[in-house]
Design a protein around this motif. Structure first.
Motif, PDB file in Angstrom:
ATOM      1  N   ILE A  60      -2.022  37.248   9.437  1.00  0.00           N
ATOM      2  CA  ILE A  60      -3.345  37.365   8.814  1.00  0.00           C
ATOM      3  C   ILE A  60      -3.371  36.477   7.572  1.00  0.00           C
ATOM      4  O   ILE A  60      -2.504  36.580   6.705  1.00  0.00           O
ATOM      5  CB  ILE A  60      -3.663  38.824   8.434  1.00  0.00           C
ATOM      6  N   ASP A  61      -4.377  35.593   7.502  1.00  0.00           N
ATOM      7  CA  ASP A  61      -4.412  34.643   6.391  1.00  0.00           C
ATOM      8  C   ASP A  61      -5.705  34.677   5.590  1.00  0.00           C
ATOM      9  O   ASP A  61      -5.977  33.779   4.808  1.00  0.00           O
ATOM     10  CB  ASP A  61      -4.128  33.234   6.888  1.00  0.00           C
ATOM     11  N   SER A  62      -6.515  35.741   5.795  1.00  0.00           N
ATOM     12  CA  SER A  62      -7.729  35.864   4.988  1.00  0.00           C
ATOM     13  C   SER A  62      -8.148  37.324   4.903  1.00  0.00           C
ATOM     14  O   SER A  62      -7.747  38.154   5.725  1.00  0.00           O
ATOM     15  CB  SER A  62      -8.865  35.026   5.571  1.00  0.00           C
ATOM     16  N   PHE A  63      -8.949  37.604   3.884  1.00  0.00           N
ATOM     17  CA  PHE A  63      -9.478  38.946   3.668  1.00  0.00           C
ATOM     18  C   PHE A  63     -10.893  38.778   3.141  1.00  0.00           C
ATOM     19  O   PHE A  63     -11.105  38.124   2.115  1.00  0.00           O
ATOM     20  CB  PHE A  63      -8.616  39.702   2.649  1.00  0.00           C
ATOM     21  N   CYS A  64     -11.852  39.348   3.845  1.00  0.00           N
ATOM     22  CA  CYS A  64     -13.254  39.208   3.484  1.00  0.00           C
ATOM     23  C   CYS A  64     -13.737  40.468   2.763  1.00  0.00           C
ATOM     24  O   CYS A  64     -13.924  41.517   3.389  1.00  0.00           O
ATOM     25  CB  CYS A  64     -14.084  38.931   4.738  1.00  0.00           C
ATOM     26  N   ILE A  65     -13.910  40.351   1.461  1.00  0.00           N
ATOM     27  CA  ILE A  65     -14.377  41.485   0.664  1.00  0.00           C
ATOM     28  C   ILE A  65     -15.771  41.915   1.108  1.00  0.00           C
ATOM     29  O   ILE A  65     -16.120  43.088   1.035  1.00  0.00           O
ATOM     30  CB  ILE A  65     -14.297  41.142  -0.839  1.00  0.00           C
ATOM     31  N   ASN A  66     -16.546  40.972   1.630  1.00  0.00           N
ATOM     32  CA  ASN A  66     -17.897  41.285   2.105  1.00  0.00           C
ATOM     33  C   ASN A  66     -17.891  42.412   3.142  1.00  0.00           C
ATOM     34  O   ASN A  66     -18.856  43.170   3.240  1.00  0.00           O
ATOM     35  CB  ASN A  66     -18.542  40.053   2.743  1.00  0.00           C
ATOM     36  N   ASP A  67     -16.813  42.513   3.914  1.00  0.00           N
ATOM     37  CA  ASP A  67     -16.725  43.540   4.953  1.00  0.00           C
ATOM     38  C   ASP A  67     -16.542  44.940   4.387  1.00  0.00           C
ATOM     39  O   ASP A  67     -16.631  45.919   5.122  1.00  0.00           O
ATOM     40  CB  ASP A  67     -15.562  43.235   5.912  1.00  0.00           C
ATOM     41  N   TYR A  68     -16.270  45.048   3.095  1.00  0.00           N
ATOM     42  CA  TYR A  68     -15.989  46.337   2.470  1.00  0.00           C
ATOM     43  C   TYR A  68     -17.083  46.801   1.525  1.00  0.00           C
ATOM     44  O   TYR A  68     -16.865  47.701   0.722  1.00  0.00           O
ATOM     45  CB  TYR A  68     -14.635  46.269   1.746  1.00  0.00           C
ATOM     46  N   VAL A  69     -18.243  46.160   1.609  1.00  0.00           N
ATOM     47  CA  VAL A  69     -19.394  46.584   0.821  1.00  0.00           C
ATOM     48  C   VAL A  69     -20.533  46.907   1.782  1.00  0.00           C
ATOM     49  O   VAL A  69     -20.526  46.476   2.933  1.00  0.00           O
ATOM     50  CB  VAL A  69     -19.830  45.520  -0.218  1.00  0.00           C
ATOM     51  N   SER A  70     -21.507  47.641   1.291  1.00  0.00           N
ATOM     52  CA  SER A  70     -22.637  48.036   2.139  1.00  0.00           C
ATOM     53  C   SER A  70     -23.500  46.827   2.501  1.00  0.00           C
ATOM     54  O   SER A  70     -23.415  45.775   1.864  1.00  0.00           O
ATOM     55  CB  SER A  70     -23.496  49.079   1.425  1.00  0.00           C
ATOM     56  N   GLU A  71     -24.320  47.007   3.488  1.00  0.00           N
ATOM     57  CA  GLU A  71     -25.230  45.935   3.933  1.00  0.00           C
ATOM     58  C   GLU A  71     -26.116  45.465   2.781  1.00  0.00           C
ATOM     59  O   GLU A  71     -26.318  44.270   2.584  1.00  0.00           O
ATOM     60  CB  GLU A  71     -26.075  46.452   5.101  1.00  0.00           C
ATOM     61  N   GLN A  72     -26.625  46.407   2.008  1.00  0.00           N
ATOM     62  CA  GLN A  72     -27.480  46.060   0.866  1.00  0.00           C
ATOM     63  C   GLN A  72     -26.686  45.274  -0.180  1.00  0.00           C
ATOM     64  O   GLN A  72     -27.177  44.303  -0.744  1.00  0.00           O
ATOM     65  CB  GLN A  72     -28.060  47.321   0.236  1.00  0.00           C
ATOM     66  N   GLN A  73     -25.447  45.679  -0.436  1.00  0.00           N
ATOM     67  CA  GLN A  73     -24.625  44.993  -1.426  1.00  0.00           C
ATOM     68  C   GLN A  73     -24.278  43.572  -0.982  1.00  0.00           C
ATOM     69  O   GLN A  73     -24.130  42.689  -1.816  1.00  0.00           O
ATOM     70  CB  GLN A  73     -23.343  45.776  -1.683  1.00  0.00           C
ATOM     71  N   ARG A  74     -24.145  43.350   0.325  1.00  0.00           N
ATOM     72  CA  ARG A  74     -23.810  42.009   0.816  1.00  0.00           C
ATOM     73  C   ARG A  74     -24.858  40.988   0.402  1.00  0.00           C
ATOM     74  O   ARG A  74     -24.527  39.854   0.081  1.00  0.00           O
ATOM     75  CB  ARG A  74     -23.671  42.011   2.344  1.00  0.00           C
ATOM     76  N   SER A  75     -26.118  41.393   0.413  1.00  0.00           N
ATOM     77  CA  SER A  75     -27.174  40.456   0.036  1.00  0.00           C
ATOM     78  C   SER A  75     -27.148  40.164  -1.467  1.00  0.00           C
ATOM     79  O   SER A  75     -27.741  39.192  -1.914  1.00  0.00           O
ATOM     80  CB  SER A  75     -28.547  40.990   0.462  1.00  0.00           C
TER      81      SER A  75
END
Length: 131
Positions: A60-75
């Motif tokens: 594993i060579d990446s980690f997406c913090i976006n995947d750990y926040v709510s849909e609203q927070q992603r925007s």
């Protein structure tokens, strides 16, 4: 607004997965549209969550913090984690001290939860306790 200094200790070294190529492997944290490039060594150091992932799959060579926040927070992720916070995260990851104010503390507290890093969480909570 007063600022206080925070520096992560060497405790995170226990999270590092050592293999024959330690230090050679690149790793990317993805935060919104930003990429923080580092080595797996530092990713394991800053994040017990990533260290556990590497125990089961060292490729594993990446980690997406976006995947750990709510849909609203992603925007709003670039507002939640602006470039200044990303720079502080990079600085902290290599063991250098950072200056923290109350707003920065709250943002780093969120990152600490996502990365499952109790040292950052406790440090931010101690410097600027939640009310």
């Amino acid at each position: 607004m007063s600022k206080k200094e925070f520096k992560i200790s060497a405790k995170g070294l226990k999270n590092i997965i050592f293999n024959s190529s330690v230090g050679d492997d690149d790793f990317i944290f993805i935060i919104g549209n930003q990429e923080v490039r580092t080595k797996k060594f530092f990713a394991d150091f800053i994040s017990p969550r990533i260290s556990r992932i590497h125990q089961t799959d060292p490729t594993i060579d990446s980690f997406c913090i976006n995947d750990y926040v709510s849909e609203q927070q992603r925007s709003q992720i670039s507002e939640i984690f602006p470039i200044e916070i990303i720079h502080k995260f990079e600085t902290m990851m290599v063991g250098d001290p950072i200056e923290v104010d109350s707003a920065t503390s709250q943002k780093l507290l969120s990152i600490s939860i996502i990365l499952d890093n109790p040292e950052i969480y406790e440090g931010m909570s101690e410097i600027y306790p939640l009310e």
